[in-house]
Design a protein around this motif. Sequence first.
Motif, PDB file in Angstrom:
ATOM      1  N   ARG A  60      66.185 -91.045  -5.019  1.00  0.00           N
ATOM      2  CA  ARG A  60      65.817 -91.692  -6.284  1.00  0.00           C
ATOM      3  C   ARG A  60      65.466 -93.131  -5.979  1.00  0.00           C
ATOM      4  O   ARG A  60      65.994 -93.744  -5.040  1.00  0.00           O
ATOM      5  CB  ARG A  60      66.994 -91.662  -7.275  1.00  0.00           C
ATOM      6  CG  ARG A  60      67.390 -90.280  -7.720  1.00  0.00           C
ATOM      7  CD  ARG A  60      68.324 -90.350  -8.939  1.00  0.00           C
ATOM      8  NE  ARG A  60      69.159 -91.542  -8.931  1.00  0.00           N
ATOM      9  CZ  ARG A  60      70.459 -91.519  -9.212  1.00  0.00           C
ATOM     10  NH1 ARG A  60      71.060 -90.372  -9.498  1.00  0.00           N
ATOM     11  NH2 ARG A  60      71.160 -92.622  -9.216  1.00  0.00           N
ATOM     12  N   LYS A  61      64.620 -93.672  -6.781  1.00  0.00           N
ATOM     13  CA  LYS A  61      64.133 -95.021  -6.504  1.00  0.00           C
ATOM     14  C   LYS A  61      65.236 -96.061  -6.565  1.00  0.00           C
ATOM     15  O   LYS A  61      65.200 -97.070  -5.859  1.00  0.00           O
ATOM     16  CB  LYS A  61      63.011 -95.376  -7.489  1.00  0.00           C
ATOM     17  CG  LYS A  61      62.291 -96.669  -7.140  1.00  0.00           C
ATOM     18  CD  LYS A  61      61.073 -96.874  -8.010  1.00  0.00           C
ATOM     19  CE  LYS A  61      60.334 -98.151  -7.594  1.00  0.00           C
ATOM     20  NZ  LYS A  61      59.113 -98.359  -8.410  1.00  0.00           N
ATOM     21  N   VAL A  65      68.697 -93.705  -0.350  1.00  0.00           N
ATOM     22  CA  VAL A  65      68.897 -92.551   0.523  1.00  0.00           C
ATOM     23  C   VAL A  65      67.550 -92.240   1.154  1.00  0.00           C
ATOM     24  O   VAL A  65      66.508 -92.668   0.664  1.00  0.00           O
ATOM     25  CB  VAL A  65      69.423 -91.310  -0.227  1.00  0.00           C
ATOM     26  CG1 VAL A  65      70.785 -91.571  -0.840  1.00  0.00           C
ATOM     27  CG2 VAL A  65      68.434 -90.867  -1.296  1.00  0.00           C
ATOM     28  N   ARG A  66      67.552 -91.482   2.208  1.00  0.00           N
ATOM     29  CA  ARG A  66      66.316 -91.195   2.917  1.00  0.00           C
ATOM     30  C   ARG A  66      65.442 -90.245   2.102  1.00  0.00           C
ATOM     31  O   ARG A  66      65.911 -89.277   1.534  1.00  0.00           O
ATOM     32  CB  ARG A  66      66.620 -90.607   4.286  1.00  0.00           C
ATOM     33  CG  ARG A  66      67.576 -91.486   5.083  1.00  0.00           C
ATOM     34  CD  ARG A  66      67.271 -91.476   6.551  1.00  0.00           C
ATOM     35  NE  ARG A  66      68.143 -92.411   7.269  1.00  0.00           N
ATOM     36  CZ  ARG A  66      67.867 -93.689   7.422  1.00  0.00           C
ATOM     37  NH1 ARG A  66      66.750 -94.179   6.917  1.00  0.00           N
ATOM     38  NH2 ARG A  66      68.696 -94.480   8.077  1.00  0.00           N
ATOM     39  N   ARG A  67      64.140 -90.538   2.099  1.00  0.00           N
ATOM     40  CA  ARG A  67      63.212 -89.698   1.343  1.00  0.00           C
ATOM     41  C   ARG A  67      62.968 -88.357   2.027  1.00  0.00           C
ATOM     42  O   ARG A  67      62.549 -87.395   1.398  1.00  0.00           O
ATOM     43  CB  ARG A  67      61.857 -90.394   1.200  1.00  0.00           C
ATOM     44  CG  ARG A  67      61.859 -91.552   0.226  1.00  0.00           C
ATOM     45  CD  ARG A  67      60.440 -91.795  -0.234  1.00  0.00           C
ATOM     46  NE  ARG A  67      60.299 -93.089  -0.883  1.00  0.00           N
ATOM     47  CZ  ARG A  67      59.237 -93.430  -1.591  1.00  0.00           C
ATOM     48  NH1 ARG A  67      58.232 -92.569  -1.717  1.00  0.00           N
ATOM     49  NH2 ARG A  67      59.159 -94.614  -2.149  1.00  0.00           N
ATOM     50  N   ILE A 128      61.823 -98.469   4.951  1.00  0.00           N
ATOM     51  CA  ILE A 128      62.129 -99.901   4.898  1.00  0.00           C
ATOM     52  C   ILE A 128      61.793-100.473   3.525  1.00  0.00           C
ATOM     53  O   ILE A 128      62.563-101.265   2.958  1.00  0.00           O
ATOM     54  CB  ILE A 128      61.367-100.646   6.022  1.00  0.00           C
ATOM     55  CG1 ILE A 128      61.938-100.233   7.378  1.00  0.00           C
ATOM     56  CG2 ILE A 128      61.457-102.156   5.827  1.00  0.00           C
ATOM     57  CD1 ILE A 128      61.144-100.753   8.564  1.00  0.00           C
ATOM     58  N   LYS A 129      60.642-100.090   2.978  1.00  0.00           N
ATOM     59  CA  LYS A 129      60.285-100.553   1.632  1.00  0.00           C
ATOM     60  C   LYS A 129      61.325-100.100   0.607  1.00  0.00           C
ATOM     61  O   LYS A 129      61.710-100.868  -0.285  1.00  0.00           O
ATOM     62  CB  LYS A 129      58.905-100.048   1.237  1.00  0.00           C
ATOM     63  CG  LYS A 129      58.438-100.539  -0.134  1.00  0.00           C
ATOM     64  CD  LYS A 129      57.079 -99.990  -0.507  1.00  0.00           C
ATOM     65  CE  LYS A 129      56.628-100.568  -1.852  1.00  0.00           C
ATOM     66  NZ  LYS A 129      57.594-100.289  -2.945  1.00  0.00           N
ATOM     67  N   ASP A 130      61.792 -98.855   0.742  1.00  0.00           N
ATOM     68  CA  ASP A 130      62.831 -98.361  -0.162  1.00  0.00           C
ATOM     69  C   ASP A 130      64.082 -99.234  -0.077  1.00  0.00           C
ATOM     70  O   ASP A 130      64.735 -99.500  -1.095  1.00  0.00           O
ATOM     71  CB  ASP A 130      63.196 -96.913   0.183  1.00  0.00           C
ATOM     72  CG  ASP A 130      62.142 -95.915  -0.272  1.00  0.00           C
ATOM     73  OD1 ASP A 130      61.263 -96.302  -1.060  1.00  0.00           O
ATOM     74  OD2 ASP A 130      62.213 -94.744   0.176  1.00  0.00           O
ATOM     75  N   TYR A 131      64.374 -99.686   1.140  1.00  0.00           N
ATOM     76  CA  TYR A 131      65.552-100.541   1.289  1.00  0.00           C
ATOM     77  C   TYR A 131      65.387-101.834   0.499  1.00  0.00           C
ATOM     78  O   TYR A 131      66.289-102.240  -0.235  1.00  0.00           O
ATOM     79  CB  TYR A 131      65.810-100.875   2.756  1.00  0.00           C
ATOM     80  CG  TYR A 131      66.899-101.911   2.909  1.00  0.00           C
ATOM     81  CD1 TYR A 131      68.237-101.539   2.894  1.00  0.00           C
ATOM     82  CD2 TYR A 131      66.593-103.270   3.001  1.00  0.00           C
ATOM     83  CE1 TYR A 131      69.243-102.488   2.984  1.00  0.00           C
ATOM     84  CE2 TYR A 131      67.584-104.224   3.086  1.00  0.00           C
ATOM     85  CZ  TYR A 131      68.909-103.827   3.080  1.00  0.00           C
ATOM     86  OH  TYR A 131      69.902-104.768   3.156  1.00  0.00           O
ATOM     87  N   TRP A 132      64.229-102.453   0.652  1.00  0.00           N
ATOM     88  CA  TRP A 132      64.027-103.719  -0.052  1.00  0.00           C
ATOM     89  C   TRP A 132      64.012-103.523  -1.574  1.00  0.00           C
ATOM     90  O   TRP A 132      64.539-104.359  -2.318  1.00  0.00           O
ATOM     91  CB  TRP A 132      62.735-104.388   0.402  1.00  0.00           C
ATOM     92  CG  TRP A 132      62.828-104.937   1.793  1.00  0.00           C
ATOM     93  CD1 TRP A 132      62.165-104.511   2.898  1.00  0.00           C
ATOM     94  CD2 TRP A 132      63.662-106.015   2.234  1.00  0.00           C
ATOM     95  NE1 TRP A 132      62.522-105.245   4.002  1.00  0.00           N
ATOM     96  CE2 TRP A 132      63.446-106.187   3.624  1.00  0.00           C
ATOM     97  CE3 TRP A 132      64.575-106.854   1.599  1.00  0.00           C
ATOM     98  CZ2 TRP A 132      64.094-107.150   4.381  1.00  0.00           C
ATOM     99  CZ3 TRP A 132      65.232-107.829   2.358  1.00  0.00           C
ATOM    100  CH2 TRP A 132      64.994-107.968   3.723  1.00  0.00           C
TER     101      TRP A 132
END
Length: 399
Positions: A60-61, A65-67, A128-132
């Motif tokens: 989820r956005k 968690v890993r896509r 990485i983008k998901d992390y930010w």
Amino acid sequence: MKHFYISIFSFFLISSFDALSQDWKNECVGYYKLQLPDNLEVALYPVDLIINPLKNPAWRKDEFVRRYLFPQISFGEDRYQNSLGRVQAQFSNFYYRGYEINISSENKTIIDFLTYKREFKVRTDVHIKDYWDERDYRVSLKLSVLSKELAEQSLAYHIDDYADAFSASDSGGYSLFINKNKRIYIFENLKETSSLDEQLKINKPEILSLLNRFQPRNLYEVPTEQGFCFPYGFIAGDSGHEKRNMGVTYRLKDHPDVTIFFQDLGTNGEIPTDKGSMKEAMTRMWNSRYLMGASKKELLFPKWKFIKMDSREGMRTFVKATYDNVPVYDYKGHVTERLNYINYGYLAYVRGDKEARNKEPDLLLYVSQDSEQAKGQPPMDKDELEKMAERIVRSVKRR
């Protein structure tokens, strides 16, 4: 895991199996050679799920968690990883000298490795983008986060190209991806360092050494030189007593109800099977690990028998497991019928030296029969199962 993959006519006419007349060939596992029936398949990682990983339904956005999911060891290519082949392969372990080794099944065609590397990098950058995005969300809720500097250090990564291979490194370790014989081999080493630069200094010699010594091999192709065997691969010229846990599961193509699991466990230090007598250790294995779900388990005569594997003394047991009222489900999850059946399992075990298990390892052979997997033919006869297992035990030798 912190980093990247983020980290055919006659089968159904066969009603019996003659272990003595079956064709047998040499195979190697870890530092050991053993004889196995011909016409086996090996539990591996489905190649399509490595090249084209499934999206993670839990992603989820607003939750980091890993896509994408990494597959599990299995028989067959079930894209949703929910087949009985996973259950049969559940004991497999591919660990060697700090590496977890992921070996793919064989692709139907030559693997487009350049595209695989490019898409791997895309998935990494998306992660990485998901992390930010998650970090910004947590900041908006006034929750604690890593400082920007520490986060950037943690997420920094580097890719190096080699012939038919590439490596991906971050401060938490590295993965080496090798493309050989229509398979992908992934060596993952989780060795944390203070920075990416330090990681690259340490891992470059290791990667070059591994690439120089790695060799693909065919099933039943046993190298004559010193080195370490794993499914469809070999590492030449090592010390001969590296730390490892190499447990490989095979399945008979003409009797898919039967699996053969052999383990070379060379990890020093105390493990659960060190406790108590051999009988106590093997009893715990049957109670907590093998032929699970049975309503009743019965040790068959002789209940406890001394054997030799690799000229070392061990013990074997042969168990009858009764399954009562087992539910069978349809695709909607409804119970369509209930079955009663019997399965058999053979377990041979040699206890190693816990202080020098890398030189004198635990050896284990588990041969099991699962009626659910018989696929329209009678399950293997228990006497043939026992004969086959005992022949394998007698064949085990240090390479």
